[in-house]
Design a protein around this motif. Structure first.
Motif: not given
Length: 225
Positions: A85-103
Protein backbone atom coordinates in the motif's frame (compact mmCIF):
# COMPACT_ATOMS: atom_id res chain seq x y z
CA UNK A 1 -33.92 -34.05 19.87
CA UNK A 2 -34.13 -32.53 16.42
CA UNK A 3 -30.98 -33.02 14.34
CA UNK A 4 -30.14 -30.10 12.08
CA UNK A 5 -28.16 -30.20 8.89
CA UNK A 6 -24.38 -30.05 9.32
CA UNK A 7 -23.08 -26.50 9.07
CA UNK A 8 -20.43 -25.49 6.57
CA UNK A 9 -19.17 -22.03 7.44
CA UNK A 10 -17.47 -19.94 4.77
CA UNK A 11 -15.68 -16.76 5.85
CA UNK A 12 -14.38 -14.70 2.95
CA UNK A 13 -13.38 -11.36 1.60
CA UNK A 14 -14.87 -10.15 -1.71
CA UNK A 15 -13.53 -13.06 -3.76
CA UNK A 16 -16.59 -15.22 -3.04
CA UNK A 17 -19.12 -12.58 -4.07
CA UNK A 18 -20.76 -11.93 -7.44
CA UNK A 19 -19.38 -8.94 -9.31
CA UNK A 20 -20.45 -6.57 -12.04
CA UNK A 21 -16.97 -5.20 -12.75
CA UNK A 22 -14.41 -5.51 -14.21
CA UNK A 23 -16.09 -8.66 -15.59
CA UNK A 24 -19.54 -10.01 -14.82
CA UNK A 25 -19.99 -12.90 -12.42
CA UNK A 26 -23.62 -13.54 -11.48
CA UNK A 27 -24.45 -15.06 -8.12
CA UNK A 28 -25.40 -18.42 -9.59
CA UNK A 29 -21.88 -18.69 -11.04
CA UNK A 30 -20.10 -18.10 -7.74
CA UNK A 31 -18.57 -21.07 -5.98
CA UNK A 32 -20.84 -20.36 -3.00
CA UNK A 33 -23.99 -20.82 -5.07
CA UNK A 34 -22.58 -23.88 -6.80
CA UNK A 35 -21.75 -25.52 -3.47
CA UNK A 36 -25.27 -24.93 -2.22
CA UNK A 37 -26.72 -26.57 -5.31
CA UNK A 38 -24.30 -29.49 -5.14
CA UNK A 39 -24.84 -30.23 -1.45
CA UNK A 40 -28.47 -29.52 -0.45
CA UNK A 41 -28.05 -31.63 2.70
CA UNK A 42 -25.63 -29.15 4.24
CA UNK A 43 -26.43 -25.78 5.75
CA UNK A 44 -24.01 -23.30 4.16
CA UNK A 45 -23.40 -20.10 6.10
CA UNK A 46 -21.44 -17.47 4.19
CA UNK A 47 -20.05 -14.55 6.16
CA UNK A 48 -18.19 -12.17 3.89
CA UNK A 49 -16.91 -8.63 3.78
CA UNK A 50 -15.60 -6.94 0.67
CA UNK A 51 -12.19 -5.42 1.29
CA UNK A 52 -12.00 -7.14 4.66
CA UNK A 53 -8.71 -7.96 6.34
CA UNK A 54 -8.41 -11.05 8.51
CA UNK A 55 -8.79 -8.84 11.59
CA UNK A 56 -11.96 -7.27 10.24
CA UNK A 57 -13.35 -10.67 9.29
CA UNK A 58 -12.71 -11.92 12.80
CA UNK A 59 -14.67 -8.99 14.23
CA UNK A 60 -17.33 -9.22 11.50
CA UNK A 61 -18.08 -12.84 12.41
CA UNK A 62 -18.32 -12.24 16.16
CA UNK A 63 -21.99 -13.21 16.35
CA UNK A 64 -20.98 -16.70 15.25
CA UNK A 65 -18.17 -17.12 17.75
CA UNK A 66 -19.15 -19.90 20.17
CA UNK A 67 -22.75 -19.90 18.89
CA UNK A 68 -22.39 -22.57 16.19
CA UNK A 69 -20.31 -25.70 15.79
CA UNK A 70 -19.62 -25.98 12.07
CA UNK A 71 -18.52 -29.33 10.73
CA UNK A 72 -16.29 -27.58 8.22
CA UNK A 73 -14.94 -24.04 7.95
CA UNK A 74 -13.53 -22.62 4.74
CA UNK A 75 -11.52 -19.41 5.01
CA UNK A 76 -10.59 -17.22 2.06
CA UNK A 77 -8.77 -14.03 2.90
CA UNK A 78 -5.32 -12.53 2.56
CA UNK A 79 -4.97 -10.45 -0.57
CA UNK A 80 -6.36 -7.39 1.22
CA UNK A 81 -3.96 -8.04 4.09
CA UNK A 82 -0.78 -8.56 2.11
CA UNK A 83 -1.03 -6.18 -0.86
CA UNK A 84 1.59 -3.38 -0.77
CA UNK A 85 0.00 0.00 0.00
CA UNK A 86 0.99 3.62 -0.44
CA UNK A 87 -0.64 4.76 2.80
CA UNK A 88 -2.06 3.29 5.97
CA UNK A 89 -5.80 3.22 6.64
CA UNK A 90 -5.47 6.06 9.17
CA UNK A 91 -3.47 8.16 6.70
CA UNK A 92 -6.16 7.61 4.07
CA UNK A 93 -8.84 8.74 6.50
CA UNK A 94 -6.91 11.90 7.40
CA UNK A 95 -6.20 12.78 3.76
CA UNK A 96 -9.84 12.27 2.74
CA UNK A 97 -10.96 14.76 5.41
CA UNK A 98 -8.55 17.52 4.45
CA UNK A 99 -10.29 20.28 2.48
CA UNK A 100 -8.66 21.16 -0.87
CA UNK A 101 -5.22 19.80 0.01
CA UNK A 102 -6.64 16.32 0.45
CA UNK A 103 -7.50 15.93 -3.24
CA UNK A 104 -4.09 17.31 -4.20
CA UNK A 105 -2.32 14.83 -1.93
CA UNK A 106 -4.47 12.05 -3.35
CA UNK A 107 -3.38 12.87 -6.88
CA UNK A 108 0.28 13.03 -5.86
CA UNK A 109 0.05 9.69 -4.06
CA UNK A 110 -1.55 8.09 -7.11
CA UNK A 111 1.11 9.57 -9.38
CA UNK A 112 3.98 8.23 -7.32
CA UNK A 113 2.25 5.07 -6.07
CA UNK A 114 4.85 2.65 -7.38
CA UNK A 115 7.74 4.45 -5.70
CA UNK A 116 5.79 4.92 -2.48
CA UNK A 117 4.93 1.21 -2.23
CA UNK A 118 8.52 0.22 -2.82
CA UNK A 119 9.88 2.73 -0.29
CA UNK A 120 7.29 2.41 2.49
CA UNK A 121 6.59 -1.35 2.31
CA UNK A 122 3.18 -0.90 3.96
CA UNK A 123 0.49 -3.57 4.20
CA UNK A 124 -2.86 -3.32 5.95
CA UNK A 125 -1.90 -6.36 8.05
CA UNK A 126 1.56 -7.31 9.19
CA UNK A 127 2.57 -10.93 8.74
CA UNK A 128 2.80 -11.26 12.52
CA UNK A 129 -0.79 -10.05 12.97
CA UNK A 130 -1.98 -12.28 10.13
CA UNK A 131 -0.49 -15.33 11.85
CA UNK A 132 -2.00 -14.21 15.16
CA UNK A 133 -5.49 -14.15 13.67
CA UNK A 134 -5.01 -17.45 11.89
CA UNK A 135 -4.42 -18.90 15.34
CA UNK A 136 -7.46 -17.08 16.74
CA UNK A 137 -9.69 -18.64 14.10
CA UNK A 138 -8.07 -22.03 14.63
CA UNK A 139 -8.80 -21.84 18.35
CA UNK A 140 -12.40 -20.86 17.61
CA UNK A 141 -13.35 -23.57 15.12
CA UNK A 142 -12.29 -27.10 14.35
CA UNK A 143 -11.63 -28.39 10.87
CA UNK A 144 -10.66 -25.10 9.21
CA UNK A 145 -9.31 -25.16 5.66
CA UNK A 146 -7.55 -22.09 4.25
CA UNK A 147 -7.86 -21.16 0.59
CA UNK A 148 -4.51 -19.96 -0.72
CA UNK A 149 -4.11 -16.37 -1.90
CA UNK A 150 -4.27 -16.35 -5.70
CA UNK A 151 -0.85 -16.11 -7.37
CA UNK A 152 0.22 -12.80 -8.86
CA UNK A 153 0.66 -12.58 -12.61
CA UNK A 154 3.52 -10.69 -14.20
CA UNK A 155 1.09 -7.88 -15.03
CA UNK A 156 -0.06 -7.69 -11.41
CA UNK A 157 3.54 -7.45 -10.23
CA UNK A 158 4.22 -4.75 -12.79
CA UNK A 159 1.28 -2.69 -11.48
CA UNK A 160 1.86 -3.40 -7.78
CA UNK A 161 5.53 -4.11 -7.24
CA UNK A 162 6.16 -6.46 -4.33
CA UNK A 163 2.81 -8.24 -4.51
CA UNK A 164 4.36 -11.54 -5.62
CA UNK A 165 6.74 -11.73 -2.68
CA UNK A 166 4.05 -10.75 -0.20
CA UNK A 167 1.62 -13.39 -1.48
CA UNK A 168 4.32 -16.03 -1.18
CA UNK A 169 5.14 -14.97 2.40
CA UNK A 170 1.52 -15.04 3.55
CA UNK A 171 0.76 -18.30 1.74
CA UNK A 172 3.80 -19.83 3.43
CA UNK A 173 2.02 -19.32 6.76
CA UNK A 174 -1.28 -20.70 5.44
CA UNK A 175 0.49 -23.84 4.26
CA UNK A 176 1.28 -24.67 7.88
CA UNK A 177 -2.43 -25.39 8.31
CA UNK A 178 -5.04 -27.25 6.26
CA UNK A 179 -4.36 -25.62 2.91
CA UNK A 180 -6.37 -25.47 -0.31
CA UNK A 181 -3.84 -24.63 -2.98
CA UNK A 182 -4.56 -22.08 -5.70
CA UNK A 183 -1.00 -22.13 -7.01
CA UNK A 184 -2.16 -23.42 -10.40
CA UNK A 185 -4.66 -20.61 -11.01
CA UNK A 186 -3.73 -18.52 -14.04
CA UNK A 187 -4.88 -15.34 -15.73
CA UNK A 188 -7.58 -17.46 -17.40
CA UNK A 189 -9.28 -17.84 -14.01
CA UNK A 190 -8.67 -14.34 -12.66
CA UNK A 191 -10.33 -11.05 -13.59
CA UNK A 192 -8.49 -8.25 -15.32
CA UNK A 193 -8.10 -6.52 -11.95
CA UNK A 194 -5.60 -9.34 -11.18
CA UNK A 195 -7.13 -10.58 -7.91
CA UNK A 196 -10.83 -11.45 -8.23
CA UNK A 197 -12.06 -14.77 -9.57
CA UNK A 198 -13.79 -14.75 -12.94
CA UNK A 199 -16.39 -17.36 -13.93
CA UNK A 200 -13.67 -19.87 -14.75
CA UNK A 201 -12.00 -19.22 -11.42
CA UNK A 202 -15.20 -19.74 -9.46
CA UNK A 203 -15.77 -22.99 -11.32
CA UNK A 204 -12.24 -24.18 -10.60
CA UNK A 205 -12.44 -23.33 -6.91
CA UNK A 206 -15.87 -24.92 -6.67
CA UNK A 207 -14.44 -28.15 -8.10
CA UNK A 208 -11.69 -28.10 -5.50
CA UNK A 209 -14.05 -27.43 -2.60
CA UNK A 210 -16.56 -30.01 -3.86
CA UNK A 211 -13.84 -32.64 -3.79
CA UNK A 212 -12.82 -31.56 -0.29
CA UNK A 213 -16.38 -31.85 1.02
CA UNK A 214 -16.86 -35.26 -0.58
CA UNK A 215 -13.84 -36.73 1.19
CA UNK A 216 -14.54 -35.02 4.53
CA UNK A 217 -16.36 -36.98 7.22
CA UNK A 218 -18.71 -34.13 8.05
CA UNK A 219 -21.94 -36.11 8.00
CA UNK A 220 -20.96 -37.52 11.39
CA UNK A 221 -21.00 -34.07 12.99
CA UNK A 222 -24.13 -33.17 14.91
CA UNK A 223 -24.61 -29.42 15.37
CA UNK A 224 -26.62 -30.03 18.53
CA UNK A 225 -23.68 -31.67 20.33
Amino acid sequence: MKVNLPYILLITDSLAFPRLEPELVCYEDTYIAQLKREFPNYDFIHLGRGGGTITELYNHTSYFHHTISPALVIMQCGIVDCAPRTTTVIEQQIISRLPIIGSLLGRLIKRYAKNLRQFRKITYTSLTTYVEYIEKFESMYRNIHWVGILPASANYESNVNGITENIQRFNHELRKHKYISTDDFTENEIMSDFHHLNINGHQKLFNRLRDLIKISDIDDFNVNT
